[in-house]
Each structure stands twice: as C-alpha cells, then as structure tokens.
Motif scaffolding. Structure first.
Motif, PDB file in Angstrom:
ATOM      1  N   MET A   1       0.845  -1.200   0.000  1.00  0.00           N
ATOM      2  CA  MET A   1       0.000   0.000   0.000  1.00  0.00           C
ATOM      3  C   MET A   1       0.878   1.247   0.000  1.00  0.00           C
ATOM      4  N   ARG A   2       0.513   2.224  -0.833  1.00  0.00           N
ATOM      5  CA  ARG A   2       1.278   3.462  -0.886  1.00  0.00           C
ATOM      6  C   ARG A   2       1.017   4.288   0.366  1.00  0.00           C
TER       7      ARG A   2
ATOM      8  N   LEU B   1       6.749   5.178   3.001  1.00  0.00           N
ATOM      9  CA  LEU B   1       6.728   5.150   4.464  1.00  0.00           C
ATOM     10  C   LEU B   1       6.235   3.805   4.985  1.00  0.00           C
ATOM     11  N   THR B   2       5.314   3.186   4.267  1.00  0.00           N
ATOM     12  CA  THR B   2       4.776   1.889   4.702  1.00  0.00           C
ATOM     13  C   THR B   2       5.832   0.796   4.719  1.00  0.00           C
ATOM     14  N   LEU B   3       6.960   1.024   4.019  1.00  0.00           N
ATOM     15  CA  LEU B   3       8.045   0.032   3.966  1.00  0.00           C
ATOM     16  C   LEU B   3       9.255   0.454   4.794  1.00  0.00           C
ATOM     17  N   ALA B   4       9.142   1.564   5.524  1.00  0.00           N
ATOM     18  CA  ALA B   4      10.282   2.109   6.275  1.00  0.00           C
ATOM     19  C   ALA B   4      10.773   1.123   7.320  1.00  0.00           C
TER      20      ALA B   4
ATOM     21  N   GLU C   1      -3.509  -4.569  11.090  1.00  0.00           N
ATOM     22  CA  GLU C   1      -4.334  -4.778   9.894  1.00  0.00           C
ATOM     23  C   GLU C   1      -3.652  -5.690   8.878  1.00  0.00           C
ATOM     24  N   ASN C   2      -2.507  -6.270   9.256  1.00  0.00           N
ATOM     25  CA  ASN C   2      -1.742  -7.173   8.390  1.00  0.00           C
ATOM     26  C   ASN C   2      -1.277  -6.513   7.097  1.00  0.00           C
ATOM     27  N   ILE C   3      -1.083  -5.192   7.155  1.00  0.00           N
ATOM     28  CA  ILE C   3      -0.557  -4.490   5.990  1.00  0.00           C
ATOM     29  C   ILE C   3       0.955  -4.649   5.926  1.00  0.00           C
ATOM     30  N   ARG C   4       1.585  -4.788   7.105  1.00  0.00           N
ATOM     31  CA  ARG C   4       2.993  -5.189   7.142  1.00  0.00           C
ATOM     32  C   ARG C   4       3.179  -6.130   8.320  1.00  0.00           C
TER      33      ARG C   4
END
Length: 308
Positions: free
Chosen positions: A1-2, A46-49, A88-91
């Motif tokens: 997700m961006r 930022l979601t991958l930071a 939320e299991n996004i990462r």
C-alpha cells in the motif's frame, strides 16, 4: 500500500473508532506526511520504512530545531500508524517497537498567584459596571468577565470554554457538563461567582437579535459560530495590561494551570484535579506535583513537633 492511501486509512480509523477530534487528525496528517516525504527521499514508501529510516527521520527533525516534545509527538504518531499497519496485516512488523522516545525536559507550568487572579477578576467585574459604556462595550465586558469566572472556576481547556453550548447555562448551572478530548464527557462544578457572571452576561446576550438564536453560549461571526480562542486570548491580555499585570505571563492556558495549582495548594487530591481537568492519564496531571511537594513540606515544618 502506498503511503498516502495508508495515511488516509489510518486517519479514517482514528476518526471512526477512536473519536479523534479534527485538530488531532490534522496534527497526525501533518506529522505522517512529513515523515512520508522524508522516507520517499530515501527511496522508500513510508509503509516500507525500517527502524534505521525512522531513526534518521528523528535525527533530521532534531537538526531542523524541533524540540524534544515535538520529536516525541511525531514518534508517537508514527508508533500508532505502524501499530495500525501491523494489526491490519498491511505489514508483518512494527519498525518503531525498538525505538526510544526522545527525552523531554520537565517544564513546570506558568501560573498566577491567587492575588493576581483576584486582581484580574476584580478588574473584569469593575469594567462591567461602567455606566457610561455603550451597549456593545457593556456586552464585551460582561462576556469577558463570564469567560474568566468560568475558566478559573472550572479549569476548562480554552477550546472547551469558547465552544460551550448555551444549553449548559439554561440548565441546573451548579455544574457544567463538558465534552472534552475524545468526545469524553465530564461534570465540573461551577462557583457562585461564575454562575452570577454567566447569568448577567446571558441576560444581555438574549436581548441581542443577532445572538439570541445561536446554539453557542459565546456566539460570534466565525466559521465555527462561536468565539475564537485567539480573540479571547487577545481580550485577556488587554485586561491584564489594564490591571497592571505582565501580559506575557498571562493566557487562558495559564489560568487553567492556576485553577489546578491553587486547588492543590489548598488541599485538593491529585486524582480529583485529574478528573476536573479531563486528563485521561494521571501522568499528565503530575506536572503539578511540585505544588504538592511544597504543601507537604510546609505542613511538616509548621506542624511536626520536632521541626525547626
């Protein structure tokens, strides 16, 4: 997700599930978008930071001159954001879990002495008795006196005070029911002087056609429909100058601090003050423990049989 989509989803959750106020949401948005811009400059959403990215961001805002309190607030926003992504299991992990919060200097709140508050309130009351004042000047003096008496009697946040609905003044006004942060309601007692000042103000307010139909106790021509905090702060400083007090040391927030400190100086319990101020955490109220320490020291030195 961006990052942009993740931030929007997070803010929607904060609003819908936690009832976050608009000011809180705006603050989270600014903090997270700033962190997202920094992360993007390093080549990562930022979601991958990773933890190193977050540390580098904190170092960056420190170099930009942000105080430790501001750094801690931004890290808190990032913690909540990444905890949300994790739940939320996004990462699969939380990159902020191993980071230390920047240490904040323990600053004591500015307060006014009881004597200075009495001077301020007395001057405000005197100005309501000027027989030569025009109707509008009389209205403004009654409004300012009511604002000050209510603020010092209750310790409300200035946003809670100026946004009071008029219904609170038309009910059993020995108490005010206040909606504070996170849409939490609390009941605070109202002093006789505050009730009297509010009644006198309301009597004139209700005769003014452009104000009498407003749902707000302190209506104004503004986007919100009620008196702006900045207008109240400006009028308070003007009153302080006319009273002969140092204007830089006086603000609505200082009067809130005075309310809490004077209660503690006169024997109130810290938990009771926490409830009256609307603090969700006792640690927030503990900035006033220096007042209790002084009171306990005085108690021992004045009453202990072995004291010098």
């Amino acid at each position: 997700m961006r990052a942009a989509a993740a931030i929007e989803t997070f803010l929607e959750m904060m609003s819908a599930e936690r009832g976050a106020a608009q000011n809180t949401l705006d603050s989270y948005r600014r903090d997270l978008e700033d962190a997202a811009a920094f992360s993007a400059a390093t080549g990562l959403q930022l979601t991958l930071a990773q933890p190193a990215t977050i540390r580098a961001y904190l170092d960056d805002i420190a170099e930009r001159g942000f105080a430790a309190t501001s750094q801690a607030r931004r890290l808190s926003a990032l913690r909540q954001f990444f905890r949300f992504l994790y739940t939320e299991n996004i990462r699969a992990d939380d990159p902020t879990s191993t980071l230390d919060t920047p240490k904040k200097d323990r600053s004591l709140p500015k307060i006014l002495s009881e004597a200075d508050v009495e001077k301020l309130l007395s001057r405000a009351e005197e100005e309501t008795q000027d027989a030569k004042a025009s109707n509008m000047v009389h209205f403004h003096s009654l409004r300012l006196h009511a604002l000050l008496e209510i603020l010092y009697a209750t310790g409300l946040r200035v946003s809670e005070l100026v946004g009071l609905p008029v219904t609170v003044a038309r009910s059993d006004n020995r108490f005010l029911m206040v909606r504070g942060k996170g849409s939490k309601d609390r009941m605070v007692p109202l002093s006789g002087k505050a009730r009297d000042a509010m009644a006198k103000y309301l009597a004139l307010r209700d005769t003014l056609p452009n104000l009498s139909g407003s749902p707000w106790l302190f209506p104004a021509i503004s986007e919100s429909g009620f008196l702006a905090r900045q207008v109240f702060a400006r009028e308070l400083k003007g009153l302080a100058a006319r009273t002969g007090l140092k204007t830089s040391a006086i603000s609505p927030h200082v009067l809130r601090h005075a309310f809490a400190s004077h209660l503690l100086q006169n024997g109130a319990d810290l938990r009771a003050v926490q409830q009256l101020l609307g603090h969700s955490d006792i640690s927030t109220t503990q900035i006033y423990t220096h007042v209790m320490e002084e009171r306990l020291h005085r108690l021992v030195t004045e009453h202990h049989p072995l004291a010098d």
